[in-house]
Design a protein around this motif. Sequence first.
Motif, PDB file in Angstrom:
ATOM      1  N   GLY A 108       0.800  -1.215   0.000  1.00  0.00           N
ATOM      2  CA  GLY A 108       0.000   0.000   0.000  1.00  0.00           C
ATOM      3  C   GLY A 108       0.836   1.271   0.000  1.00  0.00           C
ATOM      4  O   GLY A 108       0.357   2.329   0.418  1.00  0.00           O
ATOM      5  N   LEU A 109       2.063   1.192  -0.487  1.00  0.00           N
ATOM      6  CA  LEU A 109       2.956   2.345  -0.462  1.00  0.00           C
ATOM      7  C   LEU A 109       2.987   3.116  -1.776  1.00  0.00           C
ATOM      8  O   LEU A 109       3.036   4.340  -1.771  1.00  0.00           O
ATOM      9  N   ARG A 110       2.994   2.413  -2.881  1.00  0.00           N
ATOM     10  CA  ARG A 110       3.158   3.089  -4.171  1.00  0.00           C
ATOM     11  C   ARG A 110       2.000   4.053  -4.439  1.00  0.00           C
ATOM     12  O   ARG A 110       2.195   5.107  -5.031  1.00  0.00           O
ATOM     13  N   GLN A 111       0.801   3.697  -3.960  1.00  0.00           N
ATOM     14  CA  GLN A 111      -0.356   4.558  -4.157  1.00  0.00           C
ATOM     15  C   GLN A 111      -0.224   5.856  -3.357  1.00  0.00           C
ATOM     16  O   GLN A 111      -0.820   6.864  -3.704  1.00  0.00           O
ATOM     17  N   ARG A 112       0.543   5.836  -2.283  1.00  0.00           N
ATOM     18  CA  ARG A 112       0.703   6.998  -1.407  1.00  0.00           C
ATOM     19  C   ARG A 112       1.920   7.845  -1.753  1.00  0.00           C
ATOM     20  O   ARG A 112       1.954   9.036  -1.451  1.00  0.00           O
ATOM     21  N   ALA A 113       2.933   7.242  -2.340  1.00  0.00           N
ATOM     22  CA  ALA A 113       4.194   7.935  -2.615  1.00  0.00           C
ATOM     23  C   ALA A 113       4.052   8.892  -3.795  1.00  0.00           C
ATOM     24  O   ALA A 113       3.371   8.586  -4.768  1.00  0.00           O
ATOM     25  N   ILE A 114       4.722  10.026  -3.716  1.00  0.00           N
ATOM     26  CA  ILE A 114       4.706  10.993  -4.813  1.00  0.00           C
ATOM     27  C   ILE A 114       5.540  10.475  -5.982  1.00  0.00           C
ATOM     28  O   ILE A 114       5.317  10.842  -7.133  1.00  0.00           O
ATOM     29  N   SER A 115       6.499   9.599  -5.698  1.00  0.00           N
ATOM     30  CA  SER A 115       7.378   9.055  -6.728  1.00  0.00           C
ATOM     31  C   SER A 115       7.928   7.712  -6.255  1.00  0.00           C
ATOM     32  O   SER A 115       8.179   7.530  -5.063  1.00  0.00           O
ATOM     33  N   THR A 116       8.096   6.801  -7.193  1.00  0.00           N
ATOM     34  CA  THR A 116       8.759   5.532  -6.903  1.00  0.00           C
ATOM     35  C   THR A 116       9.814   5.315  -7.972  1.00  0.00           C
ATOM     36  O   THR A 116       9.495   5.246  -9.162  1.00  0.00           O
ATOM     37  N   VAL A 117      11.055   5.247  -7.553  1.00  0.00           N
ATOM     38  CA  VAL A 117      12.181   5.054  -8.454  1.00  0.00           C
ATOM     39  C   VAL A 117      12.857   3.740  -8.090  1.00  0.00           C
ATOM     40  O   VAL A 117      13.281   3.552  -6.952  1.00  0.00           O
ATOM     41  N   SER A 118      12.942   2.856  -9.064  1.00  0.00           N
ATOM     42  CA  SER A 118      13.569   1.547  -8.862  1.00  0.00           C
ATOM     43  C   SER A 118      15.009   1.564  -9.356  1.00  0.00           C
ATOM     44  O   SER A 118      15.439   2.512 -10.020  1.00  0.00           O
ATOM     45  N   GLY A 119      15.716   0.511  -9.074  1.00  0.00           N
ATOM     46  CA  GLY A 119      17.111   0.407  -9.481  1.00  0.00           C
ATOM     47  C   GLY A 119      17.316   0.415 -10.980  1.00  0.00           C
ATOM     48  O   GLY A 119      18.410   0.734 -11.452  1.00  0.00           O
ATOM     49  N   ASP A 120      16.270   0.086 -11.736  1.00  0.00           N
ATOM     50  CA  ASP A 120      16.393   0.089 -13.190  1.00  0.00           C
ATOM     51  C   ASP A 120      15.533   1.175 -13.857  1.00  0.00           C
ATOM     52  O   ASP A 120      15.345   1.161 -15.059  1.00  0.00           O
ATOM     53  N   THR A 121      15.065   2.141 -13.070  1.00  0.00           N
ATOM     54  CA  THR A 121      14.316   3.265 -13.630  1.00  0.00           C
ATOM     55  C   THR A 121      15.243   4.170 -14.439  1.00  0.00           C
ATOM     56  O   THR A 121      14.855   4.705 -15.471  1.00  0.00           O
ATOM     57  N   THR A 122      16.452   4.356 -13.957  1.00  0.00           N
ATOM     58  CA  THR A 122      17.461   5.164 -14.648  1.00  0.00           C
ATOM     59  C   THR A 122      18.600   4.224 -15.059  1.00  0.00           C
ATOM     60  O   THR A 122      18.653   3.084 -14.601  1.00  0.00           O
ATOM     61  N   PRO A 123      19.529   4.708 -15.862  1.00  0.00           N
ATOM     62  CA  PRO A 123      20.666   3.847 -16.230  1.00  0.00           C
ATOM     63  C   PRO A 123      21.585   3.517 -15.049  1.00  0.00           C
ATOM     64  O   PRO A 123      22.434   2.648 -15.160  1.00  0.00           O
ATOM     65  N   TYR A 124      21.408   4.212 -13.928  1.00  0.00           N
ATOM     66  CA  TYR A 124      22.283   4.030 -12.771  1.00  0.00           C
ATOM     67  C   TYR A 124      21.465   3.668 -11.542  1.00  0.00           C
ATOM     68  O   TYR A 124      20.317   4.066 -11.409  1.00  0.00           O
ATOM     69  N   SER A 125      22.077   2.956 -10.629  1.00  0.00           N
ATOM     70  CA  SER A 125      21.465   2.701  -9.331  1.00  0.00           C
ATOM     71  C   SER A 125      22.372   3.307  -8.261  1.00  0.00           C
ATOM     72  O   SER A 125      23.497   3.713  -8.536  1.00  0.00           O
ATOM     73  N   LYS A 126      21.841   3.406  -7.041  1.00  0.00           N
ATOM     74  CA  LYS A 126      22.643   3.944  -5.953  1.00  0.00           C
ATOM     75  C   LYS A 126      23.870   3.029  -5.762  1.00  0.00           C
ATOM     76  O   LYS A 126      23.741   1.834  -5.905  1.00  0.00           O
ATOM     77  N   PRO A 127      25.022   3.596  -5.571  1.00  0.00           N
ATOM     78  CA  PRO A 127      25.317   4.882  -4.962  1.00  0.00           C
ATOM     79  C   PRO A 127      25.374   6.073  -5.923  1.00  0.00           C
ATOM     80  O   PRO A 127      25.661   7.189  -5.500  1.00  0.00           O
ATOM     81  N   HIS A 128      25.120   5.881  -7.187  1.00  0.00           N
ATOM     82  CA  HIS A 128      25.068   7.008  -8.115  1.00  0.00           C
ATOM     83  C   HIS A 128      23.906   7.908  -7.696  1.00  0.00           C
ATOM     84  O   HIS A 128      22.846   7.425  -7.292  1.00  0.00           O
ATOM     85  N   PRO A 129      24.055   9.231  -7.806  1.00  0.00           N
ATOM     86  CA  PRO A 129      22.981  10.128  -7.377  1.00  0.00           C
ATOM     87  C   PRO A 129      21.793  10.200  -8.337  1.00  0.00           C
ATOM     88  O   PRO A 129      20.748  10.745  -7.982  1.00  0.00           O
ATOM     89  N   GLU A 130      21.906   9.642  -9.538  1.00  0.00           N
ATOM     90  CA  GLU A 130      20.852   9.812 -10.545  1.00  0.00           C
ATOM     91  C   GLU A 130      19.463   9.354 -10.090  1.00  0.00           C
ATOM     92  O   GLU A 130      18.478  10.042 -10.384  1.00  0.00           O
ATOM     93  N   PRO A 131      19.303   8.231  -9.383  1.00  0.00           N
ATOM     94  CA  PRO A 131      17.947   7.883  -8.945  1.00  0.00           C
ATOM     95  C   PRO A 131      17.311   8.962  -8.057  1.00  0.00           C
ATOM     96  O   PRO A 131      16.121   9.266  -8.192  1.00  0.00           O
ATOM     97  N   ILE A 132      18.095   9.570  -7.191  1.00  0.00           N
ATOM     98  CA  ILE A 132      17.582  10.632  -6.322  1.00  0.00           C
ATOM     99  C   ILE A 132      17.268  11.876  -7.147  1.00  0.00           C
ATOM    100  O   ILE A 132      16.214  12.497  -6.985  1.00  0.00           O
TER     101      ILE A 132
END
Length: 175
Positions: free
Chosen positions: A88-112
């Motif tokens: 029941g979190l995704r419906q409440r969150a303003i944004s959900t970013v997964s590890g494969d949403t961008t070309p980089y995952s954390k620790p890269h700052p791009e997901p943030i």
Amino acid sequence: MRQLSSPYASAGARGLLEGAFGISPDHADFNLLRDDFFNNYEKALLVESKLFDGIDHLLDQMDQAGLPWGIITNKSERFTNPFTDLMGLRQRAISTVSGDTTPYSKPHPEPILHAARSTNIDPTRSIYVGGDIRDVVAGKAAGRRQWQPLMPTVAEKSLLRPWEPITSSIARLTY
């Protein structure tokens, strides 16, 4: 498995495999064990899965105060979307970013930074909460002014000593 997994959970499959088998990503069997773990995890997303202590209360308070919050995880969408839907979190969150949403995952700052751009929120005027060293690195690189690790059990691991937690309890972060 719960006691073993708690200190390693924030490091994802990498941390859980390290805790259970004592192996790191450079071990010859790591990829095979990781893929097996992912297949089993997908079949049982909510079996003994729960939010860290205090998170549900914190999110409720943020919702009541009209403070937007989002999810930024290194989990792939394959796991993030069904998991956050079932919790029941995704419906409440303003944004959900997964590890494969961008070309980089954390620790890269791009997901943030992606989450900030997609919500028109200045990353330097937000707080990033996480429990792994990759979160610390990503948050600082994205210009976060505050950093609050969630899990003192993770912060206590000698591997993660490069920072000191601002708080040892999520309850102290409540609005």
